[in-house]
Design an enzyme around this catalytic site. Structure first.
Site, PDB file in Angstrom:
ATOM      1  N   GLY A  46     -25.474  87.941  32.825  1.00  0.00           N
ATOM      2  CA  GLY A  46     -24.638  88.080  31.603  1.00  0.00           C
ATOM      3  C   GLY A  46     -24.944  87.241  30.412  1.00  0.00           C
ATOM      4  N   GLN A  51     -22.549  83.007  22.921  1.00  0.00           N
ATOM      5  CA  GLN A  51     -23.961  82.171  23.438  1.00  0.00           C
ATOM      6  C   GLN A  51     -25.044  82.650  22.115  1.00  0.00           C
ATOM      7  OE1 GLN A  51     -23.775  83.565  27.440  1.00  0.00           O
ATOM      8  NE2 GLN A  51     -24.851  82.137  28.312  1.00  0.00           N
ATOM      9  N   CYS A  92     -26.209  79.007  33.887  1.00  0.00           N
ATOM     10  CA  CYS A  92     -25.959  79.583  32.910  1.00  0.00           C
ATOM     11  C   CYS A  92     -27.072  80.058  32.254  1.00  0.00           C
ATOM     12  CB  CYS A  92     -24.990  78.678  32.194  1.00  0.00           C
ATOM     13  SG  CYS A  92     -23.936  78.966  30.117  1.00  0.00           S
ATOM     14  N   LEU A  93     -27.119  80.752  31.243  1.00  0.00           N
ATOM     15  CA  LEU A  93     -28.330  80.878  30.047  1.00  0.00           C
ATOM     16  C   LEU A  93     -28.472  79.953  29.088  1.00  0.00           C
ATOM     17  CD1 LEU A  93     -28.708  84.469  29.610  1.00  0.00           C
ATOM     18  CD2 LEU A  93     -30.499  83.071  31.305  1.00  0.00           C
ATOM     19  N   HIS A 134     -16.632  83.956  34.067  1.00  0.00           N
ATOM     20  CA  HIS A 134     -17.713  82.733  33.995  1.00  0.00           C
ATOM     21  C   HIS A 134     -17.910  83.574  32.233  1.00  0.00           C
ATOM     22  CE1 HIS A 134     -21.999  80.446  33.335  1.00  0.00           C
ATOM     23  NE2 HIS A 134     -22.158  81.231  32.176  1.00  0.00           N
ATOM     24  N   GLU A 135     -18.032  84.957  31.509  1.00  0.00           N
ATOM     25  CA  GLU A 135     -18.936  84.817  30.204  1.00  0.00           C
ATOM     26  C   GLU A 135     -17.663  85.275  30.017  1.00  0.00           C
ATOM     27  OE1 GLU A 135     -21.451  85.064  29.203  1.00  0.00           O
ATOM     28  OE2 GLU A 135     -22.033  85.050  31.732  1.00  0.00           O
ATOM     29  N   HIS A 138     -16.586  81.854  28.425  1.00  0.00           N
ATOM     30  CA  HIS A 138     -17.439  81.552  26.825  1.00  0.00           C
ATOM     31  C   HIS A 138     -16.705  82.171  25.457  1.00  0.00           C
ATOM     32  CE1 HIS A 138     -21.190  80.032  28.329  1.00  0.00           C
ATOM     33  NE2 HIS A 138     -21.981  81.108  29.091  1.00  0.00           N
TER      34      HIS A 138
HETATM   35 NI    NI Z   1     -23.222  81.634  30.695  1.00  0.00          NI
END
Ligand code: NI
Length: 180
Positions: A46, A51, A92-93, A134-135, A138
């Site tokens: 995701g 991000q 998380c990226l 989660h996304e 963000h």
């Molecule tokens: Ni994330």
């Protein structure tokens, strides 16, 4: 298509609140294509526009094993969440190498627009439900480590700062500096 730079925690830009998308068209299609390339390359399941330093309400997710089922959520809203919760080890990226348990509703129903501006609703459970929540956070300027204890969060912050290099490191240090 292009691979975009993913902001690393604790970059202050990760805490910006995203604005709704008001115009669908080529720009959104290009953003989705670039974000997809970035997410698959990372690799991740995701990615939120926040991000990649685009502060608009756009999220992409692909939880399939075959990596060919891209889902696009524009201006997403949770319209229902189950009372039942699940704890999932999230990563998380923007916080590479860190995984920790986060408790969230086990099922959610989300309404959103696709890349062409068509509205849809989706009911999700399991990993997809985790990923959607989660996304979407963000987009509100929240990173999953915000759920952890201050002690853990500070340890992660220190680790991220130590690992950061070059421009990323400078940006992260600047961001951390603003918190004091
Ligand atoms: Ni994330």
């Amino acid at each position: 298509m292009a691979i975009l730079n993913i902001l690393r925690y604790p970059d202050a830009r990760l805490h910006k609140v995203a604005k709704p998308v008001t115009e669908f068209g080529d720009r959104i299609h290009k953003l989705v294509a670039d974000m997809a390339e970035t997410m698959y390359d990372a690799p991740g399941v995701g990615l939120a526009a926040s991000q990649v330093d685009v502060h608009e309400q756009l999220v992409i997710i692909d939880t399939s094993d075959t990596k060919d089922q891209l889902r696009v959520f524009i201006n997403p809203a949770i319209v229902w969440a189950s009372a039942e919760k699940q704890v999932y080890d999230e990563g998380c990226l923007s916080v590479p190498g860190i995984y920790d348990g986060v408790e969230r509703p086990a099922q959610v129903k989300v309404s959103a627009f696709d890349a062409d501006g068509q509205p849809f609703e989706l009911e999700a459970d399991g990993l997809l439900a985790v990923c959607i929540q989660h996304e979407m956070e963000h987009l509100l300027g929240k990173v999953f480590v915000d759920y952890l204890s201050p002690l853990k969060r500070n340890r992660i912050k220190a680790k991220m700062l130590k690992e950061g290099r070059g421009i990323e490191r400078e940006a992260a240090l600047k961001a951390a500096g603003r918190r004091f």
